[in-house]
Motif scaffolding. Structure first.
Motif, PDB file in Angstrom:
ATOM      1  N   SER A 157       0.836  -1.212   0.000  1.00  0.00           N
ATOM      2  CA  SER A 157       0.000   0.000   0.000  1.00  0.00           C
ATOM      3  C   SER A 157       0.864   1.254   0.000  1.00  0.00           C
ATOM      4  CB  SER A 157      -0.938   0.016   1.210  1.00  0.00           C
ATOM      5  OG  SER A 157      -1.880  -1.025   1.123  1.00  0.00           O
ATOM      6  N   LYS A 158       1.907   1.257   0.808  1.00  0.00           N
ATOM      7  CA  LYS A 158       2.806   2.419   0.854  1.00  0.00           C
ATOM      8  C   LYS A 158       3.454   2.658  -0.514  1.00  0.00           C
ATOM      9  CE  LYS A 158       6.841   4.293   3.196  1.00  0.00           C
ATOM     10  NZ  LYS A 158       7.907   4.065   4.176  1.00  0.00           N
ATOM     11  N   ALA A 159       3.932   1.592  -1.127  1.00  0.00           N
ATOM     12  CA  ALA A 159       4.573   1.719  -2.442  1.00  0.00           C
ATOM     13  C   ALA A 159       3.585   2.206  -3.499  1.00  0.00           C
ATOM     14  CB  ALA A 159       5.191   0.385  -2.863  1.00  0.00           C
ATOM     15  N   LEU A 160       2.390   1.623  -3.514  1.00  0.00           N
ATOM     16  CA  LEU A 160       1.399   2.019  -4.521  1.00  0.00           C
ATOM     17  C   LEU A 160       0.868   3.426  -4.269  1.00  0.00           C
ATOM     18  CD1 LEU A 160      -0.634  -1.291  -5.060  1.00  0.00           C
ATOM     19  CD2 LEU A 160       1.305  -0.410  -6.373  1.00  0.00           C
ATOM     20  N   ASN A 161       0.698   3.816  -3.015  1.00  0.00           N
ATOM     21  CA  ASN A 161       0.239   5.180  -2.723  1.00  0.00           C
ATOM     22  C   ASN A 161       1.276   6.223  -3.129  1.00  0.00           C
ATOM     23  OD1 ASN A 161      -2.407   4.805  -1.803  1.00  0.00           O
ATOM     24  ND2 ASN A 161      -1.705   4.257   0.248  1.00  0.00           N
ATOM     25  N   ARG A 187       9.515   0.224 -10.760  1.00  0.00           N
ATOM     26  CA  ARG A 187      10.337  -0.982 -10.652  1.00  0.00           C
ATOM     27  C   ARG A 187      10.611  -1.315  -9.179  1.00  0.00           C
ATOM     28  NH1 ARG A 187      12.153   1.164 -15.466  1.00  0.00           N
ATOM     29  NH2 ARG A 187      12.071  -0.318 -17.190  1.00  0.00           N
ATOM     30  N   LYS A 188      10.883  -0.276  -8.389  1.00  0.00           N
ATOM     31  CA  LYS A 188      11.101  -0.503  -6.949  1.00  0.00           C
ATOM     32  C   LYS A 188       9.823  -1.016  -6.290  1.00  0.00           C
ATOM     33  CE  LYS A 188      14.870   2.739  -6.349  1.00  0.00           C
ATOM     34  NZ  LYS A 188      15.306   4.036  -5.842  1.00  0.00           N
ATOM     35  N   ALA A 189       8.679  -0.453  -6.662  1.00  0.00           N
ATOM     36  CA  ALA A 189       7.405  -0.919  -6.116  1.00  0.00           C
ATOM     37  C   ALA A 189       7.143  -2.359  -6.545  1.00  0.00           C
ATOM     38  CB  ALA A 189       6.268  -0.002  -6.567  1.00  0.00           C
ATOM     39  N   HIS A 190       7.541  -2.698  -7.767  1.00  0.00           N
ATOM     40  CA  HIS A 190       7.390  -4.074  -8.258  1.00  0.00           C
ATOM     41  C   HIS A 190       8.178  -5.025  -7.361  1.00  0.00           C
ATOM     42  CE1 HIS A 190       7.628  -7.577 -10.883  1.00  0.00           C
ATOM     43  NE2 HIS A 190       6.711  -7.042 -11.672  1.00  0.00           N
ATOM     44  N   GLU A 191       9.389  -4.616  -6.970  1.00  0.00           N
ATOM     45  CA  GLU A 191      10.196  -5.438  -6.064  1.00  0.00           C
ATOM     46  C   GLU A 191       9.474  -5.652  -4.732  1.00  0.00           C
ATOM     47  OE1 GLU A 191      14.083  -3.710  -5.610  1.00  0.00           O
ATOM     48  OE2 GLU A 191      14.471  -3.750  -7.776  1.00  0.00           O
ATOM     49  N   VAL A 192       8.837  -4.600  -4.220  1.00  0.00           N
ATOM     50  CA  VAL A 192       8.074  -4.710  -2.973  1.00  0.00           C
ATOM     51  C   VAL A 192       6.934  -5.714  -3.153  1.00  0.00           C
ATOM     52  CG1 VAL A 192       6.560  -3.459  -1.358  1.00  0.00           C
ATOM     53  CG2 VAL A 192       8.679  -2.390  -2.168  1.00  0.00           C
ATOM     54  N   CYS A 193       6.269  -5.628  -4.285  1.00  0.00           N
ATOM     55  CA  CYS A 193       5.176  -6.572  -4.569  1.00  0.00           C
ATOM     56  C   CYS A 193       5.705  -8.000  -4.640  1.00  0.00           C
ATOM     57  CB  CYS A 193       4.476  -6.205  -5.873  1.00  0.00           C
ATOM     58  SG  CYS A 193       3.651  -4.606  -5.826  1.00  0.00           S
ATOM     59  N   ASP A 194       6.829  -8.190  -5.329  1.00  0.00           N
ATOM     60  CA  ASP A 194       7.425  -9.522  -5.442  1.00  0.00           C
ATOM     61  C   ASP A 194       7.811 -10.075  -4.075  1.00  0.00           C
ATOM     62  OD1 ASP A 194       7.152  -9.552  -8.201  1.00  0.00           O
ATOM     63  OD2 ASP A 194       9.246  -8.997  -8.597  1.00  0.00           O
ATOM     64  N   GLU A 195       8.428  -9.227  -3.249  1.00  0.00           N
ATOM     65  CA  GLU A 195       8.855  -9.653  -1.911  1.00  0.00           C
ATOM     66  C   GLU A 195       7.666 -10.064  -1.038  1.00  0.00           C
ATOM     67  OE1 GLU A 195      10.974  -6.218  -0.550  1.00  0.00           O
ATOM     68  OE2 GLU A 195      12.653  -6.556  -1.928  1.00  0.00           O
ATOM     69  N   ASN A 196       6.491  -9.536  -1.362  1.00  0.00           N
ATOM     70  CA  ASN A 196       5.303  -9.800  -0.558  1.00  0.00           C
ATOM     71  C   ASN A 196       4.285 -10.693  -1.263  1.00  0.00           C
ATOM     72  OD1 ASN A 196       5.538  -8.176   2.034  1.00  0.00           O
ATOM     73  ND2 ASN A 196       6.177  -6.699   0.475  1.00  0.00           N
ATOM     74  N   SER A 236       1.849  -7.386 -11.610  1.00  0.00           N
ATOM     75  CA  SER A 236       1.394  -7.464 -12.997  1.00  0.00           C
ATOM     76  C   SER A 236       0.862  -6.111 -13.478  1.00  0.00           C
ATOM     77  CB  SER A 236       0.316  -8.538 -13.125  1.00  0.00           C
ATOM     78  OG  SER A 236      -0.187  -8.584 -14.436  1.00  0.00           O
ATOM     79  N   LEU A 237       0.090  -5.457 -12.641  1.00  0.00           N
ATOM     80  CA  LEU A 237      -0.434  -4.129 -12.972  1.00  0.00           C
ATOM     81  C   LEU A 237       0.720  -3.164 -13.249  1.00  0.00           C
ATOM     82  CD1 LEU A 237      -3.130  -2.435 -13.031  1.00  0.00           C
ATOM     83  CD2 LEU A 237      -2.617  -1.873 -10.650  1.00  0.00           C
ATOM     84  N   LEU A 238       1.736  -3.215 -12.404  1.00  0.00           N
ATOM     85  CA  LEU A 238       2.885  -2.324 -12.567  1.00  0.00           C
ATOM     86  C   LEU A 238       3.662  -2.619 -13.845  1.00  0.00           C
ATOM     87  CD1 LEU A 238       4.155  -2.060  -8.892  1.00  0.00           C
ATOM     88  CD2 LEU A 238       2.944  -0.326 -10.241  1.00  0.00           C
TER      89      LEU A 238
END
Length: 179
Positions: free
Chosen positions: A32-36, A135-144, A151-153
């Motif tokens: 949520s933090k990354a996407l916001n 790309r950084k937010a994608h990493e956060v998504c992958d880690e979680n 996929s959206l990113l």
């Protein structure tokens, strides 16, 4: 017990906004933090792009005016998807312009006049910055283990890189060397 009834409650949102999810509370908070952050930047870049669309002038007016309007619309289209993704996983999203200003990393441009070439270069740099943040937010998504947000990113990164490419090519007409 069905998958739906076995899902955890997010508990990162007020009780009335709590959404069932299989993501861990830590994942909900981090994603949520990354996407916001991306959402705040999308609103900031949208407004900057519209600002330049409204104030562009010169011999390439029509081309730039139309390109910037198209790009602004594409950027704005990402905002609802980002915000709704945060809600789908049980997080809460942006509520005000003030919150956007606190979270945005894109710098506003409030100059009275900006040369068209400078507009294009500034937007190109901003789009590159947003692609890197995605790309950084994608990493956060992958880690979680949030594959849907990742996929959206991926689609948004591709669209951002397209905008960057178009801005680069349009800005080359202002560079005597072609670079």
């Amino acid at each position: 017990m069905s998958k739906v009834t076995s899902m955890k409650r997010a508990r990162t949102a007020p009780a009335n906004l709590d959404t069932p999810t299989d993501l861990e509370p830590k994942a909900i908070t981090e994603v949520s933090k990354a996407l916001n952050g991306l959402l705040a930047d999308a609103f900031a870049l949208y407004l900057k792009t519209k600002n330049f669309h409204w104030h562009v002038s010169g011999p390439h007016f029509r081309d730039y005016h139309l390109m910037l309007d198209e790009q602004a619309a594409a950027i704005f289209a990402t905002t609802d998807e980002l915000a709704e993704r945060v809600r789908k996983i049980g997080g809460t999203t942006l509520r005000s312009i003030g919150q956007i200003s606190k979270l945005q990393s894109i710098t506003d441009n409030e100059e009275d006049y900006v040369e068209p070439a400078d507009m294009l270069r500034e937007l190109m740099a901003d789009n590159k910055k947003i692609a890197a943040a995605m790309r950084k937010a994608h990493e956060v998504c992958d880690e979680n283990d949030d594959v849907a947000s990742a996929s959206l990113l991926e689609n948004f990164i591709d669209a951002t890189e397209r905008r960057t490419w178009f801005l680069f090519e349009a800005s080359r007409s202002h560079d005597k060397t072609g670079h």
